[in-house]
Design a protein around this motif. Structure first.
Motif, short mmCIF file in Angstrom:
data_model
loop_
_atom_site.label_atom_id
_atom_site.label_comp_id
_atom_site.label_asym_id
_atom_site.label_seq_id
_atom_site.Cartn_x
_atom_site.Cartn_y
_atom_site.Cartn_z
N LEU A 1 -4.08 -0.27 -5.74
CA LEU A 1 -4.11 0.33 -4.40
C LEU A 1 -5.46 -0.55 -3.66
N ASP B 1 -2.34 6.45 2.03
CA ASP B 1 -3.13 6.05 1.25
C ASP B 1 -4.54 7.08 0.91
N VAL C 1 0.64 -1.03 0.06
CA VAL C 1 -0.04 0.06 -0.11
C VAL C 1 0.72 1.22 0.09
#
Length: 186
Positions: free
Chosen positions: A88, A125, A59
């Motif tokens: 992702l 993220d 990630v």
């Protein structure tokens, strides 16, 4: 009857010896079983911790690649936004699945450290997806991820009773980023 009484101490000695042997064998079997169980669970913990680490690293690396074009001096290989977001999403599924293993098998300190590392990576993220706060500090967030990873691995190594020297990377990564001629943001 006198002959029996003369042999009674020897008979008692044999009975005590047999009982002692049985007790010792039982205790040894229990100890051996406990050691085998410990090794078995340590192997499973190691697998869960490793899987979790790989999932979070994936990630984080995708976040680096997705944001590479927006960060001056980035050394990350840029990736097409749509493809990066798809990857992702897949990596996020793996992160979620691997988290369950840590929750199930980890001790309190390792789970706490894993939770902190997971949250720190979530911030990268979020930035990569374009939903972070406007004042988001990428370099600070990356350094925080590195520190959280160090704490996780220290706790995991303690949980597995692994010896060895300190394996922390955060300080090394900062020092590496500050080498003249190197970009500050990996």
């Amino acid at each position: 009857m006198a002959a029996f009484l003369n042999q009674l101490p020897a008979l008692i000695g044999v009975v005590v010896g047999v009982l002692g042997t049985l007790l010792t064998a039982r205790l040894n079997d229990r100890a051996q079983w406990a050691r085998a169980q410990s090794v078995r669970w340590d192997e499973r913990r190691l697998e869960a911790y490793s899987e979790f680490g790989r999932a979070l690293k994936e990630v984080a690396m995708l976040a680096h690649r997705l944001t590479a074009t927006t960060r001056p001096h980035s050394r990350s290989l840029p990736i097409d936004r749509q493809r990066g977001l798809e990857l992702l999403a897949d990596a996020d599924v793996q992160r979620s699945k691997s988290w369950e293993g840590v929750l199930l098998l980890g001790d309190r300190d390792t789970v706490r450290a894993a939770r902190e590392w997971r949250w720190a990576v979530t911030q990268l993220d979020r930035f990569a997806r374009g939903v972070a706060a406007p004042d988001f500090d990428w370099a600070g967030a990356v350094h925080h991820v590195d520190e959280c990873r160090d704490r996780f691995y220290a706790a995991a190594r303690e949980s597995l009773a692994m010896g060895g020297d300190d394996v922390a990377q955060a300080r090394w990564l900062v020092d590496r980023a500050n080498v003249p001629g190197r970009a500050a943001n990996p």
